[in-house]
Design an enzyme around this catalytic site. Sequence first.
Site, mmCIF file in Angstrom:
data_model
loop_
_atom_site.group_PDB
_atom_site.id
_atom_site.type_symbol
_atom_site.label_atom_id
_atom_site.label_comp_id
_atom_site.label_asym_id
_atom_site.label_seq_id
_atom_site.Cartn_x
_atom_site.Cartn_y
_atom_site.Cartn_z
ATOM 1 N N MET A 212 0.832 -1.198 0.000
ATOM 2 C CA MET A 212 0.000 0.000 0.000
ATOM 3 C C MET A 212 0.871 1.255 0.000
ATOM 4 O O MET A 212 0.576 2.232 -0.703
ATOM 5 C CB MET A 212 -0.929 0.018 1.217
ATOM 6 C CG MET A 212 -1.856 1.226 1.243
ATOM 7 S SD MET A 212 -2.907 1.319 2.717
ATOM 8 C CE MET A 212 -4.065 0.003 2.370
ATOM 9 N N TRP B 235 2.500 1.648 -3.399
ATOM 10 C CA TRP B 235 1.524 2.079 -4.404
ATOM 11 C C TRP B 235 1.453 3.602 -4.472
ATOM 12 O O TRP B 235 1.328 4.175 -5.561
ATOM 13 C CB TRP B 235 0.136 1.521 -4.072
ATOM 14 C CG TRP B 235 -0.949 2.194 -4.843
ATOM 15 C CD1 TRP B 235 -1.164 2.137 -6.193
ATOM 16 C CD2 TRP B 235 -1.933 3.092 -4.318
ATOM 17 N NE1 TRP B 235 -2.239 2.941 -6.542
ATOM 18 C CE2 TRP B 235 -2.733 3.534 -5.416
ATOM 19 C CE3 TRP B 235 -2.244 3.554 -3.032
ATOM 20 C CZ2 TRP B 235 -3.800 4.404 -5.250
ATOM 21 C CZ3 TRP B 235 -3.307 4.427 -2.880
ATOM 22 C CH2 TRP B 235 -4.068 4.842 -3.978
ATOM 23 N N HIS B 236 1.560 4.293 -3.345
ATOM 24 C CA HIS B 236 1.540 5.747 -3.360
ATOM 25 C C HIS B 236 2.783 6.307 -4.050
ATOM 26 O O HIS B 236 2.742 7.385 -4.632
ATOM 27 C CB HIS B 236 1.456 6.293 -1.935
ATOM 28 C CG HIS B 236 0.106 6.125 -1.308
ATOM 29 N ND1 HIS B 236 -0.205 5.077 -0.468
ATOM 30 C CD2 HIS B 236 -1.028 6.870 -1.406
ATOM 31 C CE1 HIS B 236 -1.461 5.194 -0.068
ATOM 32 N NE2 HIS B 236 -1.984 6.270 -0.628
ATOM 33 N N GLY B 237 3.887 5.590 -3.984
ATOM 34 C CA GLY B 237 5.133 6.033 -4.602
ATOM 35 C C GLY B 237 6.308 5.323 -3.961
ATOM 36 O O GLY B 237 6.195 4.766 -2.862
#
Length: 404
Positions: A337, A340-342
């Site tokens: 997770m 996924w944001h970076g």
Amino acid sequence: MIPYGTFTFFLIAFVLLIPVIILGLQGKRSRIYNGLSTLVMIELIFSSDKHNLFGQTWLSVQFINFILYILWQVAIILYYWKSRAKNNTFSKFFIVIVLSILPLVIVKIAQSSLIGASSIHFHESKVVELIGFLGISYITFKSVQLLMEIRDGSIKEVNFWKIIQFISFFPTISSGPIDRYKRFAKDDQKIPSGMQYHQMLLKAVHFIMIGFLYKYIIAYLIQVYAINPLMLDFNGFTTKWLYMYAYSLYLFFDFAGYSLFAIAFSYIYGIQTPPNFKQPFKAKNIKDFWNRWHMTLSFWFRDCIYMRTLFFLSKKKLLKSQFAMSNIAFSLNFIIMGIWHGIEIYYIAYGLYHALLFIGYGYYERWRKTHPPRWKNQITTIISIIITFHFVAFGFLIFSGKLF
């Protein structure tokens, strides 16, 4: 044009949806008009003055990327659907999942390595504009979920046009909420009566009013009178502590407002998209928080990452302790997770932080089974909420990249 970002967007959307509303109040639905209005809104969302072909604003690079990506996902899903009966092996499933998420991985790596992702909602780097498009993550989530449900056998029917309609549904295209194919198809198949649609329309108006309050009043005031002044001289413990509160509240009201707009426009189309937030700052513990915050994303990660990782570990019997395997699954879930944001260090740290919170709370729950609380009343509940909020808010400070 950013979805729900300008008055012009709302005006055009409302004008386009007038026929949908009129038909809905009569207990009718035009799938052709719904499809055409969706296409117009998608073209509006992806239109660009900077990155277009032949000088045509409507023919933007992002729009072309979006169309190609939709076709890519539909081809993968239909191939797996048609070939699953003959050869539904794990290796084939793994290949289609990799192919499905590959474009998103490329975009995320390019965004993070060349420019760096922004923690401010809806910021799009030039890299993403050229090789990706707004909302690529959420379309990928829908596609991966659909592939997993096909493998599990819970999907009994897959239709070409229904897939396109599902993954390109314009109200939720940029940032969710993340719907499920079965639930979406059920709503789309059942046309509500005039009375039922009237109730849905009233709810849509209510969601829009609350959305405006959240996003364009409360979030705006927090940004102007709290975040911006604090950023002028961002030094010292006190400034960062105050910023932690301001940023946490801003994230909620900004994103919750957007989600309410998306749900409202979904309701106008007769699709009851699930809610994304449920008073998250009233959570009594970290598990309760993730059952309230960005729920559709949280449940997606729970079902697609945590549960499948735990099932794999249990099936292979890699560890004797179910609790230990659950902690490994939680760790992988939140690390992914965060990534996924970076791939910036603060996003990964954010994921690790929540993994540690989950694991720590798991140990606390085990301890509580043998040490029941002496007091359990409204005061202890309030204390739990305050403690949870501060743990969560510190996580948002990590997420913002402003901690160090």
